[in-house]
Design an enzyme around this catalytic site. Structure first.
Site, PDB file in Angstrom:
ATOM      1  N   GLU A 297      23.552   5.056  19.808  1.00  9.16           N
ATOM      2  CA  GLU A 297      24.191   5.356  21.161  1.00  9.16           C
ATOM      3  C   GLU A 297      24.209   6.764  21.353  1.00  9.16           C
ATOM      4  O   GLU A 297      24.861   7.398  20.130  1.00  9.16           O
ATOM      5  CB  GLU A 297      25.234   4.537  21.266  1.00  9.16           C
ATOM      6  CG  GLU A 297      26.214   4.972  22.722  1.00  9.16           C
ATOM      7  CD  GLU A 297      27.389   3.901  22.696  1.00  9.16           C
ATOM      8  OE1 GLU A 297      27.864   3.279  21.759  1.00  9.16           O
ATOM      9  OE2 GLU A 297      28.026   4.233  23.862  1.00  9.16           O
TER      10      GLU A 297
ATOM     11  N   ALA B  83      32.641   4.971  14.623  1.00  2.00           N
ATOM     12  CA  ALA B  83      32.065   3.706  14.142  1.00  2.00           C
ATOM     13  C   ALA B  83      31.031   3.338  15.411  1.00  2.00           C
ATOM     14  O   ALA B  83      31.241   3.848  16.588  1.00  2.00           O
ATOM     15  CB  ALA B  83      32.950   2.730  13.828  1.00  2.00           C
TER      16      ALA B  83
ATOM     17  N   GLU C  20      35.291  -2.293  17.393  1.00  2.00           N
ATOM     18  CA  GLU C  20      33.905  -2.484  17.317  1.00  2.00           C
ATOM     19  C   GLU C  20      33.541  -3.992  17.230  1.00  2.00           C
ATOM     20  O   GLU C  20      32.616  -4.505  18.128  1.00  2.00           O
ATOM     21  CB  GLU C  20      33.146  -1.873  15.940  1.00  2.00           C
ATOM     22  CG  GLU C  20      33.472  -0.329  15.871  1.00  2.00           C
ATOM     23  CD  GLU C  20      33.324   0.719  16.742  1.00  2.00           C
ATOM     24  OE1 GLU C  20      32.228   0.246  17.822  1.00  2.00           O
ATOM     25  OE2 GLU C  20      33.881   1.541  17.096  1.00  2.00           O
TER      26      GLU C  20
HETATM   27  N1  ARG Z   1      30.248   3.361  21.035  1.00  2.00           N
HETATM   28  C1  ARG Z   1      30.948   3.706  19.894  1.00  2.00           C
HETATM   29  C2  ARG Z   1      32.355   3.465  20.165  1.00  2.00           C
HETATM   30  O1  ARG Z   1      33.038   3.334  20.552  1.00  2.00           O
HETATM   31  C3  ARG Z   1      30.824   5.256  20.026  1.00  2.00           C
HETATM   32  C4  ARG Z   1      29.469   5.965  20.051  1.00  2.00           C
HETATM   33  C5  ARG Z   1      29.654   7.338  20.394  1.00  2.00           C
HETATM   34  N2  ARG Z   1      28.300   7.841  20.561  1.00  2.00           N
HETATM   35  C6  ARG Z   1      28.199   9.275  20.798  1.00  2.00           C
HETATM   36  N3  ARG Z   1      27.056   9.680  21.283  1.00  2.00           N
HETATM   37  N4  ARG Z   1      29.331   9.994  20.746  1.00  2.00           N
HETATM   38  O2  ARG Z   1      33.041   2.573  19.710  1.00  2.00           O
HETATM   39 ZN    ZN Z   2      33.836   1.906  21.886  1.00  2.00          ZN
END
Ligand code: ARG
Ligand code: ZN
Length: 849
Positions: A122, A255, A291
């Site tokens: 991500e 995370a 998470e």
């Molecule tokens: N989805 C992840 C979280 O909140 C964070 C991912 C962050 N990604 C980024 N490219 N900054 O829980």
């Molecule tokens: Zn998140």
């Protein structure tokens, strides 16, 4: 490489991809510098798409071969991916690429950390693994085969077969590529299991590097509590046979919620009483929950495009804050969240980086994982719940899960379930998603003939790209207190929808005192012309714990501002009122610890700037120090009593009760060490058997300038523990006198353990420097220059972390001309760096504009 002119992407340009992915089969032949990835993907035309153009994202990939339905093809490679002539109907795409995980210092895609392979996809990291339509609305089932000699090989979903040198995993749930994960390494597990309420047994594991096995028990307990809580409160069950968590030392953020295989920054999962503070325990519990909760809010229901990021993040932060409230108590959690919002989200929303909770354009999506999307996004959900009520909220969430399970959804979809459940029109409420900036809410009052009237006016200052603001829906929670402090009107929600609006309370026998914005019911700046007497009255009598804290906060702020701007002496009426509250041993120690806090120096700078005064960091620092010393002297009798009350004699427990006592005790210690030459801190340091007590003592000693021996002892005790050494680096800078902070930071960058490519270590040093307000803003600009030097160095290796830390400069226009000039020079120097990353370029140009 991202040297090409930066491209801006717009929400309004969304179009679906021309192809659906039916399934993905990936084979990884792992090797540090030459990993082969073979992808077999079934594509079929997407009937909802306007065209069948075939473009696959790809970044830093070496294409070895490609074929369609078994026939070799030669795609046209572009700097962002590839295009290829394809059949008009379904076909099988195969491609083999080579990648270099050992050289991947950006920590995005497949990379190596401490000898293990791991991934972070991500938002757009999967395109560094293979050619793929790397967008969240393309969802598919994944089967993964890993070939390597690593003893542990993990991917998403359930394990299928494993043998000598290989392992296969299959994830039956369709998912976007950003949720893909792979881990391979010499790992140890901490196993457990959880049986869902419908009776499925789920194997749970926390995987760590050898030596860290003893730091998994707390995380595991938090995971099981989260699984239970999501069943009980949201009716959401887990949906695979296994749930794996892996701790990784080199990680850009906290995370990641990859399906069935969450990957954690080791600082956000490893915990032990000796090495973790109470704050660490609380944060680990919250992140594990966060998470895990993404499995439904993020994974089962994902985002159509990255503009909808708040759909999953705002909601999941809201859910994890509810979880923490339930585990640790709502009052303290709410106040802590407001402190955090003011520290991180308000500066963002009130400066050059201001953007809506749902942004309308971006260059680099990584730059939008912000406090606005996350924390303000969660506040918006809290307001929605307040407006519709708990029952309607629960019904709307049930409908959301029912209607959108398996979807890549939008904010429109989210609001529609609330409209359908309640019959409300939420079109005005939707402005919370599109308008940036913090609304200012001013209030005046009238009293006549038994009628008390509150007149509200809302106004949101202009923000980048948005000069005109329309009124937003504000749920304003209000209660009224009678002259003897009793509540004459219980909490009621006033729903403000206009720019100016008045609300009447009739039939009162005496003029009441209003308690406004109870529970911080809307994320606004409240401007209230209120007398010190009225605030003191609220501090003494308000039944709303947030407003009671806020009354003291406002008095502290007013006192400090008067000290800074008029050279006033500390407000003894406020301090005496506060002391009465501190003596009240029926109040939770954690709450009293919060009451002992003062607004941060950065937040005082914001208040001064709002009031039209140019903040002087040194004057702010001096005022806070003077006030703390004054408190210590004035409360010389009270402090030992509080210290006594805060003493924990039972064996260490990381739960809220003991943590609250320690928080109170350590606030007291920090005051006491200002008048006892550090004696109490010295004793505490020597006796400490847990990190909370040890580190607080060390901070007090460091602030008193008497920490030399203790710092050395701490170093010798913990030099082999990476996470504790991060604390050792950070504390010396965070708790340094302003005139020494930059020199200390600079010296520590020459320490042999300063591994600047490790984001935790880099942040330990520079996060601490930025957090030392007067130190960072040292008048000669040395702090700015040091940070700029290091951001320029880091940018080549790790653009994401570099870009994120540029926000240290976001408040530059608040300060005096000399500091502004020096901050501008630092920013321009970063901007002029050859081959500056797109990430950093976007941040610096937004801050400068
Ligand atoms: N989805 C992840 C979280 O909140 C964070 C991912 C962050 N990604 C980024 N490219 N900054 O829980
Ligand atoms: Zn998140």
């Amino acid at each position: 490489m991202k040297d090409a002119a930066p491209q801006t992407i717009y929400l309004k340009d969304y179009t679906p991809f021309g192809w659906q992915v039916e399934d993905v089969y990936l084979t990884f032949r792992l090797a540090p510098n030459a990993t082969r990835v073979i992808a077999r993907i079934h594509f079929a035309p997407n009937p909802d798409a306007p065209t069948q153009d075939f473009f696959l994202h790809g970044n830093a990939l070496t294409l070895i071969r490609a074929s369609i339905d078994g026939q070799p093809v030669t795609p046209e490679l572009t700097d962002a991916g590839l295009t290829c002539a394809v059949p008009s109907g379904p076909f099988l795409w195969e491609a083999e690429v080579e990648i270099d995980p050992a050289s991947n210092t950006a920590l995005e895609g497949l990379y190596m950390s401490g000898g293990m392979y791991c991934t972070q996809c991500e938002a757009e990291g999967f395109r560094k693994i293979t050619y793929y339509p790397d967008r969240p609305d393309v969802m598919a089932t994944f089967t993964v085969r890993i070939e390597s000699d690593m003893p542990v090989m993990l991917s998403n979903g359930n394990p299928r077969t494993a043998g000598d040198g290989f392992a296969e995993w299959h994830d039956p749930w369709r998912k976007p590529a950003y949720l893909f994960a792979l881990v391979a390494g010499d790992l140890r597990n901490h196993p457990d299991s959880f049986t869902t309420r419908s009776g499925t047994k789920v194997d749970l594991n926390i995987w760590v590097r050898p030596g860290d096995e003893g730091k998994c028990a707390f995380g595991m307990q938090a995971l099981k509590a989260s699984m239970k809580w999501d069943e009980d409160v949201y009716g959401r069950e887990y949906d695979l046979d296994v749930f794996n968590i892996v701790a990784v030392d080199d990680f850009n953020m906290g995370a990641m919620e990859n399906k069935g295989l969450n990957i954690f920054n080791s600082s956000c999962v490893l915990a032990s009483p000796e090495t973790s503070t109470d704050a660490n325990f609380e944060r680990i519990e919250a992140i594990i929950a966060h998470e895990y909760f993404h499995n439904w809010t993020g994974n089962r229901i994902t985002c159509r495009d990255w503009f909808q990021l708040c759909l999953k993040e705002g909601l999941t932060v809201y859910r994890d804050s509810q979880f923490t409230s339930d585990m640790r108590g709502p009052e303290v959690k709410r106040i802590s969240d407001v402190i955090d919002l003011r520290a991180r989200q308000f500066p963002e929303d009130q400066g050059p980086l201001s953007h809506p909770v749902r942004p309308e354009s971006f260059q680099e999506i990584n730059n939008f994982y912000t406090a606005t999307v996350y924390e303000k996004g969660a506040e918006v959900i809290g307001m929605l719940k307040r407006l519709v009520g708990d029952e309607a909220y629960a019904a709307a969430l049930d409908l959301y899960f029912d209607r959108h399970d398996g979807d890549a959804a939008t904010i429109e979809d989210w609001l529609k379930v609330f409209e359908d459940v309640t019959g409300r029109d939420l079109s005005q409420f939707k402005r919370w998603y599109s308008q940036s900036g913090t609304p200012h809410l001013s209030v005046t009052e009238d009293w006549s003939d038994g009628t008390f009237t509150l007149h509200f006016e809302q106004h949101t200052p202009p923000t980048p790209g948005q000069d005109e603001k329309a009124p937003q829906v504000l749920p304003i929670a209000v209660g009224l207190l009678g002259p003897n402090g009793n509540e004459v009107q219980n909490t009621t929600i006033l729903e403000m929808t206009e720019g100016k609006q008045s609300f009447e309370f009739t039939g009162l026998s005496a003029r009441p005192v209003a308690s406004i914005l109870r529970g911080f019911s809307a994320p606004v700046v409240l401007r209230r012309e209120s007398s010190a007497e009225e605030r003191a009255f609220l501090l003494a009598h308000d039944s709303d714990p947030f407003c009671r804290w806020e009354a003291s906060e406002a008095l502290a702020r007013a006192c400090l501002i008067a000290m800074i701007t008029e050279g006033a002496t500390p407000d003894t009426a406020w301090l005496d009122g506060l002391a009465r509250l501190l003596r009240d041993d029926t109040l939770d120690p954690a709450y009293r610890a919060l009451m002992l806090g003062l607004p941060t120096e950065a937040d005082l700078a914001r208040s001064l700037h709002e009031a039209g005064v140019t903040p002087d960091p040194d004057a702010i620092f001096d005022a806070v120090e003077t006030l703390r010393l004054f408190m210590a002297e004035r409360w010389a009798d009270l402090l030992p009593k509080l210290a006594e009350e805060a003493r924990v004699s039972a064996p260490f427990d990381p739960g809220a009760a003991q943590a609250g006592q320690r928080a109170l005790g350590n606030r007291v210690l920090s005051l006491q060490s200002r008048i006892d030459g550090g004696a109490a801190a010295q004793a505490q340091f020597a006796a400490a058997d847990n990190m909370t007590m040890q580190l607080s003592a060390l901070a007090s000693l460091n602030r008193a300038g008497t920490a030399e021996d203790a710092l050395k002892a701490f170093h010798d005790q913990w030099q082999d523990d990476r996470l504790v050494m991060d604390k050792w680096f950070g504390l010396q800078i965070a708790a340094a006198a302003p005139a020494e902070a930059v020199a200390r930071a600079s010296a520590l960058t020459r320490h042999e353990k300063f591994d600047w490519k490790n984001p935790n270590r880099f942040r330990a040093v520079f996060g601490a420097l930025i957090g030392n307000h007067a130190g960072f803003h040292q008048a000669d600009g040395a702090g700015y220059a040091l940070l700029a030097d290091w951001l320029i160095t880091l940018d080549d290796k790790n653009p994401q972390t570099t870009a994120r830390m540029c926000s240290a400069f976001q408040t530059w226009k608040r300060y005096d001309a000399g500091r502004q000039e020096k901050m501008r020079a630092a920013l321009e120097r970063i901007a002029a760096k050859p081959n500056l990353s797109g990430d950093t370029n976007e941040m610096v140009s937004r801050i400068l504009s």
